[in-house]
Design a protein around this motif. Sequence first.
Motif, PDB file in Angstrom:
ATOM      1  N   LEU A  30     -13.839  11.517  15.541  1.00 18.82           N
ATOM      2  CA  LEU A  30     -13.082  12.551  14.856  1.00 18.82           C
ATOM      3  C   LEU A  30     -11.943  11.891  14.082  1.00 18.82           C
ATOM      4  N   LEU A  31     -11.930  12.118  12.772  1.00 22.33           N
ATOM      5  CA  LEU A  31     -11.072  11.354  11.872  1.00 22.33           C
ATOM      6  C   LEU A  31      -9.967  12.219  11.288  1.00 22.33           C
ATOM      7  N   LEU A  32      -8.774  11.637  11.180  1.00 25.55           N
ATOM      8  CA  LEU A  32      -7.665  12.263  10.468  1.00 25.55           C
ATOM      9  C   LEU A  32      -7.204  11.321   9.369  1.00 25.55           C
ATOM     10  N   PHE A  52       0.850  -1.193   0.000  1.00 25.52           N
ATOM     11  CA  PHE A  52       0.000   0.000   0.000  1.00 25.52           C
ATOM     12  C   PHE A  52       0.882   1.237   0.000  1.00 25.52           C
ATOM     13  N   ALA A  53       0.279   2.369  -0.347  1.00 29.77           N
ATOM     14  CA  ALA A  53       0.931   3.665  -0.203  1.00 29.77           C
ATOM     15  C   ALA A  53       0.227   4.419   0.905  1.00 29.77           C
ATOM     16  N   LEU A  54       0.962   4.820   1.935  1.00 33.05           N
ATOM     17  CA  LEU A  54       0.371   5.501   3.083  1.00 33.05           C
ATOM     18  C   LEU A  54      -0.150   6.885   2.727  1.00 33.05           C
ATOM     19  N   ASP A  55       0.379   7.481   1.674  1.00 33.62           N
ATOM     20  CA  ASP A  55       0.025   8.859   1.326  1.00 33.62           C
ATOM     21  C   ASP A  55      -0.957   8.961   0.166  1.00 33.62           C
ATOM     22  N   GLY A 102      -9.941   4.894  -3.680  1.00 31.81           N
ATOM     23  CA  GLY A 102     -10.770   6.038  -3.345  1.00 31.81           C
ATOM     24  C   GLY A 102     -11.182   6.095  -1.893  1.00 31.81           C
ATOM     25  N   ASP A 103     -10.738   5.114  -1.076  1.00 30.09           N
ATOM     26  CA  ASP A 103     -11.047   5.118   0.351  1.00 30.09           C
ATOM     27  C   ASP A 103      -9.786   5.506   1.121  1.00 30.09           C
ATOM     28  N   TYR A 104      -9.923   6.482   2.016  1.00 32.40           N
ATOM     29  CA  TYR A 104      -8.767   7.051   2.688  1.00 32.40           C
ATOM     30  C   TYR A 104      -8.257   6.157   3.812  1.00 32.40           C
ATOM     31  N   TRP A 105      -7.021   6.400   4.205  1.00 32.63           N
ATOM     32  CA  TRP A 105      -6.533   5.936   5.495  1.00 32.63           C
ATOM     33  C   TRP A 105      -7.224   6.772   6.576  1.00 32.63           C
ATOM     34  N   TYR A 106      -7.552   6.146   7.696  1.00 29.30           N
ATOM     35  CA  TYR A 106      -8.177   6.852   8.809  1.00 29.30           C
ATOM     36  C   TYR A 106      -7.392   6.609  10.099  1.00 29.30           C
ATOM     37  N   GLY A 133      -4.451  16.352   2.618  1.00 31.96           N
ATOM     38  CA  GLY A 133      -3.970  17.586   3.205  1.00 31.96           C
ATOM     39  C   GLY A 133      -5.093  18.427   3.761  1.00 31.96           C
ATOM     40  N   VAL A 134      -5.936  17.826   4.589  1.00 28.78           N
ATOM     41  CA  VAL A 134      -7.087  18.532   5.163  1.00 28.78           C
ATOM     42  C   VAL A 134      -7.082  18.358   6.673  1.00 28.78           C
TER      43      VAL A 134
END
Length: 253
Positions: free
Chosen positions: A195-197, A90-93, A176-180, A202-203
């Motif tokens: 609360l998600l990061l 996977f790519a973390l970014d 299309g699904d982010y890392w959380y 870059g948000v």
Amino acid sequence: YNGSSNTFLGWNWRANGGTTASNGTGDITSTVQADPSGCFSIVTYTGSGTAGDTIGHGLSTTPDMIMIKNRSSVDSWAVYHSSLGNTIHFALDTDAAQVTSSAYWNSTSPTSSVFTVGTGDALNQSTKNYVAYCFANTEGYIKSGLYTGNGSTDGTFIYTGFRPKFIMMKRTNRSGDYWYIIDPVRNPYNGPGSLLLNPDRGVGESGNATTDVIDILSNGWKMRTSGSGLNGSGGEWIWLAMAHNPFKYATAR
């Protein structure tokens, strides 16, 4: 890092108080800082460009998750997860799904002393400098795994054996699904994780402290959202979790 009126969050892993050691176990000599528990290490090395070269990780057991970054060039993070095997990365970014390629782990699983790299620039370009973070599943301290979503607010329960202080997850089988990243520090005490990061965006953080996403429990967490990015029916997620108290038995809640 320090913008006026902005709020910040940091996660910190101590590896042997900053003391480093040269590790010549693998084909490529590495410099290692290892947690005294032998379950987490920070590894730096210089790439060779040779497929199948091994690198000593300094752990006392086999790592279950490895994250590597090319420090010399613009490349995505390379992520290995034992739940999916040695041909997947996977790519973390980025929000890309899992990718199958021998260029990353050379189709070879890590051992209790080394991990193996292919020829991918993201982790083994000749003369380039790299850093790797290695995590091994350890009772009461560190746990990684794979869960399957059910698309329900009465969601999947993920067992860790401890109360998590840090949870990171990524859907594997769809792009299309982010890392959380979820933690109890930014959420109400003894309340839901909501609360998600996203390390691949870059948000700022998203979510609402009054809307359940997960319930953080004394021995894991339970999904409380039907959202496809975190609990879509039939989806699979890799995850990494750290204990609130890094002891064999977590404080009951």
